[in-house]
Design a protein around this motif. Structure first.
Motif, PDB file in Angstrom:
ATOM      1  N   LEU A  75       0.853  -1.184   0.000  1.00 30.66           N
ATOM      2  CA  LEU A  75       0.000   0.000   0.000  1.00 30.66           C
ATOM      3  C   LEU A  75       0.892   1.238   0.000  1.00 30.66           C
ATOM      4  O   LEU A  75       1.979   1.220   0.581  1.00 30.66           O
ATOM      5  N   ILE A  76       0.438   2.268  -0.642  1.00 31.83           N
ATOM      6  CA  ILE A  76       1.109   3.570  -0.604  1.00 31.83           C
ATOM      7  C   ILE A  76       0.392   4.407   0.448  1.00 31.83           C
ATOM      8  O   ILE A  76      -0.844   4.464   0.467  1.00 31.83           O
ATOM      9  N   VAL A  77       1.153   5.045   1.314  1.00 35.00           N
ATOM     10  CA  VAL A  77       0.600   5.870   2.383  1.00 35.00           C
ATOM     11  C   VAL A  77       0.857   7.334   2.045  1.00 35.00           C
ATOM     12  O   VAL A  77       1.981   7.707   1.714  1.00 35.00           O
ATOM     13  N   ILE A  78      -0.193   8.141   2.127  1.00 37.89           N
ATOM     14  CA  ILE A  78      -0.031   9.583   1.943  1.00 37.89           C
ATOM     15  C   ILE A  78      -0.637  10.291   3.142  1.00 37.89           C
ATOM     16  O   ILE A  78      -1.809  10.086   3.480  1.00 37.89           O
ATOM     17  N   ASN A  79       0.179  11.093   3.797  1.00 31.96           N
ATOM     18  CA  ASN A  79      -0.278  11.962   4.870  1.00 31.96           C
ATOM     19  C   ASN A  79      -0.122  13.391   4.385  1.00 31.96           C
ATOM     20  O   ASN A  79       0.900  13.746   3.792  1.00 31.96           O
ATOM     21  N   GLU A  91      -6.647  21.007   7.489  1.00 32.35           N
ATOM     22  CA  GLU A  91      -7.012  19.623   7.178  1.00 32.35           C
ATOM     23  C   GLU A  91      -5.824  18.705   7.414  1.00 32.35           C
ATOM     24  O   GLU A  91      -4.698  19.012   7.033  1.00 32.35           O
ATOM     25  N   TYR A  92      -6.107  17.567   8.044  1.00 35.03           N
ATOM     26  CA  TYR A  92      -5.142  16.465   8.084  1.00 35.03           C
ATOM     27  C   TYR A  92      -5.779  15.315   7.324  1.00 35.03           C
ATOM     28  O   TYR A  92      -6.938  14.960   7.574  1.00 35.03           O
ATOM     29  N   TYR A  93      -5.046  14.760   6.389  1.00 33.05           N
ATOM     30  CA  TYR A  93      -5.546  13.712   5.511  1.00 33.05           C
ATOM     31  C   TYR A  93      -4.594  12.522   5.604  1.00 33.05           C
ATOM     32  O   TYR A  93      -3.366  12.681   5.549  1.00 33.05           O
ATOM     33  N   HIS A  94      -5.163  11.332   5.768  1.00 31.75           N
ATOM     34  CA  HIS A  94      -4.390  10.087   5.755  1.00 31.75           C
ATOM     35  C   HIS A  94      -5.031   9.174   4.715  1.00 31.75           C
ATOM     36  O   HIS A  94      -6.220   8.867   4.809  1.00 31.75           O
ATOM     37  N   GLY A  95      -4.254   8.781   3.739  1.00 34.76           N
ATOM     38  CA  GLY A  95      -4.774   7.918   2.682  1.00 34.76           C
ATOM     39  C   GLY A  95      -3.930   6.681   2.499  1.00 34.76           C
ATOM     40  O   GLY A  95      -2.705   6.724   2.602  1.00 34.76           O
ATOM     41  N   LEU A  96      -4.611   5.564   2.264  1.00 33.39           N
ATOM     42  CA  LEU A  96      -3.958   4.311   1.899  1.00 33.39           C
ATOM     43  C   LEU A  96      -4.393   3.965   0.480  1.00 33.39           C
ATOM     44  O   LEU A  96      -5.589   3.844   0.201  1.00 33.39           O
TER      45      LEU A  96
END
Length: 110
Positions: A75-79, A91-96
Motif C-alpha cells: 500500500l502507498i501511504v499519503i499523509n 485539514e489532516y488527511y491520511h490515505g492508503l
C-alpha cells in the motif's frame, strides 16, 4: 471513505478538520463536490498550500479485506496537512492507496 474506480476499491481515506471552523460540515452532501470547493463556498476557508508525505506499507488483515487483496500486499501511504490563509492548519488527511493500482507523479519546480 473507501473510494472505488469501476467497482474496485482503490483508496481508503480519513480526513480530519477542526470542527469549530466548519460547523455543520458533517451533515453536508459531499459526493458531488470537492471538499475544498465546499470549504471555500460555505465556510470562507481558502486552502493556500499543503505538505504531503508519501511512504509505503503493507496491508493488514482489515485493510486487505476492504481492498479485496491479500494481507501483506503493498500500500502507498499519503499523509497531508493543508493550510488556509495566514498559515492556519485546516485539514489532516491520511490515505492508503493500493500499490498495484496507483501511480503518482511529482513535479519539482525551482
Amino acid at each position: 471513505r473507501l473510494r472505488y474506480i469501476n467497482d474496485e476499491p482503490i483508496v481508503l481515506t480519513n480526513t480530519y478538520l477542526p470542527s469549530h471552523l466548519v460547523p455543520g460540515l458533517e451533515k453536508m452532501e459531499l459526493s458531488q463536490s470537492s471538499l475544498y470547493e465546499v470549504l471555500e463556498k460555505n465556510f470562507n476557508v481558502v486552502i493556500t498550500r499543503g505538505r504531503r508525505i508519501i511512504g509505503a506499507t503493507v496491508a493488514n488483515e482489515y485493510q486487505a479485506g476492504l481492498f479485496k487483496i491479500k494481507s501483506g500486499d503493498p500500500l502507498i501511504v499519503i499523509n497531508n496537512i493543508t493550510y488556509s490563509v495566514n498559515d492556519v492548519p485546516i485539514e489532516y488527511y491520511h490515505g492508503l492507496y493500493r500499490g498495484d493500482r496507483n501511480i503518482f507523479e511529482v513535479e519539482m519546480i525551482r
